[in-house]
Scaffold this motif. Structure first.
Motif, PDB file in Angstrom:
ATOM      1  N   ALA A 142       0.836  -1.195   0.000  1.00 35.75           N
ATOM      2  CA  ALA A 142       0.000   0.000   0.000  1.00 35.75           C
ATOM      3  C   ALA A 142       0.876   1.252   0.000  1.00 35.75           C
ATOM      4  O   ALA A 142       0.817   2.067   0.929  1.00 35.75           O
ATOM      5  CB  ALA A 142      -0.922  -0.010   1.211  1.00 35.75           C
ATOM      6  N   TYR A 159     -11.375   0.082   3.121  1.00 32.73           N
ATOM      7  CA  TYR A 159     -10.860   1.284   2.463  1.00 32.73           C
ATOM      8  C   TYR A 159      -9.663   1.800   3.258  1.00 32.73           C
ATOM      9  O   TYR A 159      -9.684   1.817   4.496  1.00 32.73           O
ATOM     10  CB  TYR A 159     -11.924   2.371   2.397  1.00 32.73           C
ATOM     11  CG  TYR A 159     -13.146   1.976   1.602  1.00 32.73           C
ATOM     12  CD1 TYR A 159     -13.150   2.044   0.212  1.00 32.73           C
ATOM     13  CD2 TYR A 159     -14.308   1.532   2.245  1.00 32.73           C
ATOM     14  CE1 TYR A 159     -14.281   1.682  -0.521  1.00 32.73           C
ATOM     15  CE2 TYR A 159     -15.429   1.176   1.525  1.00 32.73           C
ATOM     16  CZ  TYR A 159     -15.413   1.245   0.143  1.00 32.73           C
ATOM     17  OH  TYR A 159     -16.521   0.878  -0.577  1.00 32.73           O
ATOM     18  N   GLU A 167      -3.801   8.871  -2.462  1.00 34.77           N
ATOM     19  CA  GLU A 167      -4.679   7.901  -3.111  1.00 34.77           C
ATOM     20  C   GLU A 167      -5.580   7.227  -2.075  1.00 34.77           C
ATOM     21  O   GLU A 167      -5.322   7.278  -0.877  1.00 34.77           O
ATOM     22  CB  GLU A 167      -3.858   6.815  -3.821  1.00 34.77           C
ATOM     23  CG  GLU A 167      -3.027   7.311  -4.987  1.00 34.77           C
ATOM     24  CD  GLU A 167      -2.135   6.200  -5.540  1.00 34.77           C
ATOM     25  OE1 GLU A 167      -2.284   5.862  -6.730  1.00 34.77           O
ATOM     26  OE2 GLU A 167      -1.287   5.687  -4.772  1.00 34.77           O
ATOM     27  N   LEU A 169      -7.292   3.276  -1.441  1.00 34.14           N
ATOM     28  CA  LEU A 169      -7.147   1.871  -1.795  1.00 34.14           C
ATOM     29  C   LEU A 169      -8.370   1.126  -1.286  1.00 34.14           C
ATOM     30  O   LEU A 169      -8.805   1.352  -0.145  1.00 34.14           O
ATOM     31  CB  LEU A 169      -5.880   1.300  -1.149  1.00 34.14           C
ATOM     32  CG  LEU A 169      -5.551  -0.175  -1.396  1.00 34.14           C
ATOM     33  CD1 LEU A 169      -5.121  -0.389  -2.848  1.00 34.14           C
ATOM     34  CD2 LEU A 169      -4.440  -0.625  -0.440  1.00 34.14           C
ATOM     35  N   VAL A 178      -7.113  -6.567  -4.278  1.00 32.76           N
ATOM     36  CA  VAL A 178      -7.343  -5.129  -4.395  1.00 32.76           C
ATOM     37  C   VAL A 178      -8.435  -4.884  -5.430  1.00 32.76           C
ATOM     38  O   VAL A 178      -8.364  -5.375  -6.559  1.00 32.76           O
ATOM     39  CB  VAL A 178      -6.046  -4.403  -4.804  1.00 32.76           C
ATOM     40  CG1 VAL A 178      -6.322  -2.935  -5.117  1.00 32.76           C
ATOM     41  CG2 VAL A 178      -5.006  -4.522  -3.690  1.00 32.76           C
ATOM     42  N   TRP A 180      -9.607  -1.560  -6.282  1.00 29.94           N
ATOM     43  CA  TRP A 180      -9.187  -0.395  -7.052  1.00 29.94           C
ATOM     44  C   TRP A 180      -8.268   0.487  -6.223  1.00 29.94           C
ATOM     45  O   TRP A 180      -8.183   0.366  -5.005  1.00 29.94           O
ATOM     46  CB  TRP A 180     -10.376   0.419  -7.568  1.00 29.94           C
ATOM     47  CG  TRP A 180     -11.479   0.736  -6.592  1.00 29.94           C
ATOM     48  CD1 TRP A 180     -12.708   0.141  -6.521  1.00 29.94           C
ATOM     49  CD2 TRP A 180     -11.489   1.751  -5.568  1.00 29.94           C
ATOM     50  NE1 TRP A 180     -13.474   0.701  -5.511  1.00 29.94           N
ATOM     51  CE2 TRP A 180     -12.743   1.693  -4.923  1.00 29.94           C
ATOM     52  CE3 TRP A 180     -10.564   2.690  -5.134  1.00 29.94           C
ATOM     53  CZ2 TRP A 180     -13.099   2.535  -3.866  1.00 29.94           C
ATOM     54  CZ3 TRP A 180     -10.900   3.536  -4.068  1.00 29.94           C
ATOM     55  CH2 TRP A 180     -12.152   3.438  -3.460  1.00 29.94           C
ATOM     56  N   LYS A 181      -7.584   1.377  -6.939  1.00 29.31           N
ATOM     57  CA  LYS A 181      -6.796   2.441  -6.316  1.00 29.31           C
ATOM     58  C   LYS A 181      -7.159   3.730  -7.035  1.00 29.31           C
ATOM     59  O   LYS A 181      -7.194   3.761  -8.265  1.00 29.31           O
ATOM     60  CB  LYS A 181      -5.304   2.159  -6.420  1.00 29.31           C
ATOM     61  CG  LYS A 181      -4.441   3.142  -5.624  1.00 29.31           C
ATOM     62  CD  LYS A 181      -2.965   2.960  -5.915  1.00 29.31           C
ATOM     63  CE  LYS A 181      -2.410   1.784  -5.153  1.00 29.31           C
ATOM     64  NZ  LYS A 181      -0.917   1.748  -5.249  1.00 29.31           N
ATOM     65  N   GLN A 182      -7.427   4.797  -6.254  1.00 30.23           N
ATOM     66  CA  GLN A 182      -7.957   6.024  -6.828  1.00 30.23           C
ATOM     67  C   GLN A 182      -7.191   7.252  -6.334  1.00 30.23           C
ATOM     68  O   GLN A 182      -7.060   7.462  -5.127  1.00 30.23           O
ATOM     69  CB  GLN A 182      -9.435   6.174  -6.425  1.00 30.23           C
ATOM     70  CG  GLN A 182     -10.076   7.495  -6.819  1.00 30.23           C
ATOM     71  CD  GLN A 182     -10.167   7.677  -8.325  1.00 30.23           C
ATOM     72  OE1 GLN A 182     -10.588   6.766  -9.033  1.00 30.23           O
ATOM     73  NE2 GLN A 182      -9.803   8.844  -8.818  1.00 30.23           N
TER      74      GLN A 182
END
Length: 328
Positions: A142, A159, A167, A169, A178, A180-182
């Motif tokens: 992470a 989350y 970001e 995660l 995982v 998504w990562k934003q």
């Protein structure tokens, strides 16, 4: 007759004093002193200090409500306390860099954010009294600097805010992968999930906004940026399933957000770097750690003023007491 009334009144006074003494203590984590200040809620005085591992930052109640668990990040350990008596029950070692911590609502999973080592750890919860209460299942990379965690009400997704890469995660608990990562705004810290699991609020410590993200679909969508104050950092639900507080650490204020309209509806003073918060059971008393002053501050939210402060340790961070409002 007068003597009888005096006896009755004396008994009632003694009973009231005993009931007051029975109120559960307030716990404040002193991150740079590696200990806990235990505070009497009636006198607002520190009654003892409890040593922990290095850098205790956050704490959380076990699912059976028998243990308050303090995460000692640099100590690689967890300190278990009786939430009613402040008695140290046990110390669990070998928990790598537990900065932030959460239990899943179904009581199966215990999750930690390793702020210093850049991963999120997933443990299977075995129970407070088990010889090994936590069984490591998986660690998720992470990068960079996982900060705060939240878990949805169905225990399906974790989350995590990634502070230094700005970001979010999302980790699927069922598949342990995982989702998504934003990318988000600057230096995300605490995150607050609304009770319907649809919306995630993100406090941007590197800015003056709380970002509102719709996480109900396959990919998160930015809904709004709410201006609150400089260095917005930590959340605490008001307890009515409609409002949430956010501490603005650089702005020395605390904002009250209506998360049905995503607007700031009130603001309170937050002296000397307000950090973590607790709303007492009376629904109007707010406690906040004043990080730069090394104090715990009590705020009357009806009067919008600081009532009193007590000196604790260096860099006070997490705060908790059993006498609290619900967390949503």
């Amino acid at each position: 007759m007068l003597r009888s009334w005096a006896v009755v009144l004396g008994f009632l006074a003694a009973f009231g004093a005993e009931a007051q003494q029975a109120r559960p203590p307030i716990f404040v984590l002193n991150s740079l002193d590696a200990d806990i200040s235990v505070i009497d809620p009636a006198s607002f005085a520190v009654v003892r200090r409890i040593p922990t591992g290095k850098e205790p930052h956050h704490l959380y109640l076990s699912p059976d409500e028998k243990s308050l668990i303090v995460a000692n990040a640099l100590g690689d350990s967890l300190t278990f306390l009786n939430p009613r008596t402040a008695e140290v029950q046990r110390v669990v070692r070998g928990i790598s860099d537990p900065y932030h911590l959460r239990f899943s609502p179904d009581m199966k999973w215990f999750v930690t954010a390793s702020n210093r080592l850049d991963y999120v750890s997933l443990y299977r919860w075995q129970g407070s009294e088990a010889k090994e209460p936590l069984q490591l299942v998986k660690q998720f990379p992470a990068p960079k600097t996982p900060s705060h965690l939240n878990i949805d009400s169905k225990s399906t997704v974790v989350y995590a805010s990634l502070q230094d890469s700005s970001e979010l995660l999302a980790i699927d608990l069922a598949t342990q992968t995982v989702r998504w990562k934003q990318p988000v705004g600057k230096l995300p810290a605490d995150i607050f999930l609304t009770p319907d699991d649809k919306t995630l609020l993100v406090a941007l410590t590197g800015d003056r906004f709380v970002e509102v993200w719709d996480v109900s679909g396959k990919a998160p969508q930015l809904v709004k940026r709410i201006p609150t104050g400089d260095g917005c950092h930590s959340f605490r639900g008001w307890g009515d399933k409609r409002h949430v507080l956010v501490s603005n650490r650089a702005g020395n204020t605390i904002s009250k957000i209506d998360y049905t309209t995503f607007t700031v509806v009130d603001q309170f003073p937050g002296p000397a770097g307000p950090d973590d918060m607790e709303v007492l059971g009376d629904g109007k008393t707010l406690l906040v750690t004043s990080r730069w002053a090394g104090k715990l501050t009590e705020i009357d939210t009806a009067a919008h003023k600081v009532v009193r402060q007590v000196k604790v340790g260096k860099s006070p961070h997490g705060i908790w007491t059993l006498d609290h409002q619900p967390r949503q």
